[in-house]
Design a protein around this motif. Structure first.
Motif, short mmCIF file in Angstrom:
data_model
loop_
_atom_site.label_atom_id
_atom_site.label_comp_id
_atom_site.label_asym_id
_atom_site.label_seq_id
_atom_site.Cartn_x
_atom_site.Cartn_y
_atom_site.Cartn_z
N VAL A 51 37.80 38.25 29.56
CA VAL A 51 37.77 39.22 30.50
C VAL A 51 36.43 39.78 30.71
O VAL A 51 35.81 40.07 31.70
CB VAL A 51 39.02 40.14 30.78
N GLU A 52 35.88 39.84 29.28
CA GLU A 52 34.51 41.02 29.41
C GLU A 52 33.29 39.89 29.71
O GLU A 52 32.70 40.37 30.83
CB GLU A 52 34.33 41.24 27.97
N LEU A 53 33.53 38.56 29.54
CA LEU A 53 32.62 37.88 30.14
C LEU A 53 32.62 37.23 31.59
O LEU A 53 31.80 37.13 32.36
CB LEU A 53 32.55 36.52 29.26
N ALA A 54 34.03 37.42 31.89
CA ALA A 54 34.11 37.14 33.30
C ALA A 54 33.65 38.24 34.27
O ALA A 54 33.10 37.92 35.17
CB ALA A 54 35.60 36.95 33.56
N ALA A 55 33.94 39.49 33.61
CA ALA A 55 33.16 40.67 34.48
C ALA A 55 31.93 40.54 34.54
O ALA A 55 31.10 40.79 35.52
CB ALA A 55 33.83 42.05 33.60
N GLN A 56 31.18 40.05 33.49
CA GLN A 56 29.80 39.93 33.51
C GLN A 56 29.09 38.79 34.17
O GLN A 56 28.14 38.92 34.95
CB GLN A 56 29.32 39.89 32.06
N ARG A 57 30.08 37.69 34.41
CA ARG A 57 29.28 36.39 34.73
C ARG A 57 30.06 36.18 36.10
O ARG A 57 29.25 34.97 36.83
CB ARG A 57 29.61 35.31 33.85
N ALA A 58 31.22 36.78 36.77
CA ALA A 58 31.74 36.02 37.70
C ALA A 58 30.55 36.25 39.04
O ALA A 58 29.89 36.93 39.15
CB ALA A 58 32.90 37.14 38.30
N THR A 59 30.68 35.33 39.86
CA THR A 59 30.20 35.10 41.28
C THR A 59 30.76 36.00 42.10
O THR A 59 31.69 36.29 42.07
CB THR A 59 29.93 33.61 41.72
N SER A 60 30.26 36.29 43.38
CA SER A 60 30.59 36.82 44.50
C SER A 60 32.10 36.34 44.91
O SER A 60 32.89 37.05 45.45
CB SER A 60 29.73 37.20 45.50
N GLY A 61 31.79 34.81 45.11
CA GLY A 61 32.99 34.16 45.35
C GLY A 61 33.97 34.18 44.65
O GLY A 61 35.26 34.49 44.93
N GLN A 62 33.93 34.31 43.25
CA GLN A 62 34.90 34.54 42.29
C GLN A 62 35.64 35.84 42.31
O GLN A 62 36.77 35.93 42.24
CB GLN A 62 34.46 33.98 40.89
N LYS A 63 34.72 36.71 42.46
CA LYS A 63 35.26 38.34 42.71
C LYS A 63 35.82 38.19 43.97
O LYS A 63 37.02 39.07 43.71
CB LYS A 63 34.03 39.10 42.81
N LYS A 64 35.62 37.75 45.03
CA LYS A 64 36.58 37.80 46.30
C LYS A 64 37.97 37.10 45.96
O LYS A 64 39.07 37.63 46.28
CB LYS A 64 36.01 37.26 47.56
N ARG A 65 37.90 36.07 45.27
CA ARG A 65 39.18 35.09 44.94
C ARG A 65 40.01 36.10 44.06
O ARG A 65 41.18 35.94 43.93
CB ARG A 65 38.96 33.82 44.31
N MET A 66 39.37 36.92 43.11
CA MET A 66 40.14 37.98 42.01
C MET A 66 40.96 38.86 42.76
O MET A 66 42.00 39.17 42.54
CB MET A 66 39.22 38.38 41.20
N LEU A 67 40.15 39.58 43.67
CA LEU A 67 40.63 40.44 44.40
C LEU A 67 42.05 40.06 45.53
O LEU A 67 43.06 40.75 45.49
CB LEU A 67 39.86 41.43 45.47
N ALA A 68 41.86 38.90 45.89
CA ALA A 68 42.99 38.25 46.78
C ALA A 68 44.14 37.90 45.59
O ALA A 68 45.20 38.09 46.10
CB ALA A 68 42.30 36.80 47.56
N LEU A 69 43.83 37.49 44.50
CA LEU A 69 44.61 37.18 43.46
C LEU A 69 45.68 38.30 43.20
O LEU A 69 46.72 38.29 42.99
CB LEU A 69 44.45 36.22 42.34
N ALA A 70 44.90 39.52 42.88
CA ALA A 70 45.31 40.61 42.59
C ALA A 70 46.51 41.25 43.75
O ALA A 70 47.68 41.53 43.37
CB ALA A 70 44.39 41.67 42.29
#
Length: 171
Positions: A51-70
């Motif tokens: 999760v630390e690396l994901a927080a550092q490396r996630a793209t804007s598209g991945q971040k949008k998908r993360m919020l939708a999954l939440a």
């Protein structure tokens, strides 16, 4: 593309979901609290690093998908839809590994998460709450790029799962 049965069984054996006894058959291993607790000892640092690396490396598209999954995992929790919950959970774990951009996480985390999900599903009646909010917290903090809080959210989830296992045996 369909995978042959032998390959599928070998994958399940590698993930410790089945035990293959040559020339005797296949056995589904027993789920135990002791195995869950030792599994969570290993899962805690691996998932925190992911999760630390994901927080550092996630793209804007991945971040949008993360919020939708939440949002999605919270909705299925509110509706007591365990099948949808497990689907969201699998998608969350895949997205975190994808965002971390390190293929070794999938090899390390996939069997641990599969066994952990199996334990939770078989023992979900012990839950006084629901872990969906903990998974949503992880996704939100990772999407925000907040490495420290993502690690804390991951630790909170593993602590919750550890307590759930201990509650099963009255610890």
């Amino acid at each position: 593309m369909a995978i042959p049965a032998r390959e599928a069984l070998q994958k399940l054996a590698w993930e410790q979901m089945v035990v293959i006894h040559p020339r005797r058959g296949i056995q589904i291993p027993e789920v135990s609290v002791e195995n869950q607790l030792t599994l969570l000892e290993v899962r805690r640092p691996i998932e925190a690093a992911c999760v630390e690396l994901a927080a550092q490396r996630a793209t804007s598209g991945q971040k949008k998908r993360m919020l939708a999954l939440a949002e999605g995992i919270l909705a299925c929790s509110d509706n007591n839809d365990d099948e949808a919950f497990l689907t969201y959970l699998r998608d969350i774990h895949h997205l975190l590994v994808e965002a971390a951009r390190n293929e070794y996480f999938i090899k390390a985390m996939s069997p641990l998460q599969g066994l952990s999900r199996r334990f939770w599903f078989l023992n979900k009646e012990l839950d006084t709450g629901h872990p969906a909010n903990l998974h949503a917290d992880i996704m939100r903090t990772v999407a925000a790029g907040d490495r420290d809080n993502a690690r804390e959210a991951s630790d909170a989830l593993i602590s919750y799962l550890t307590q759930q296992a201990k509650d099963k045996i009255g610890m």
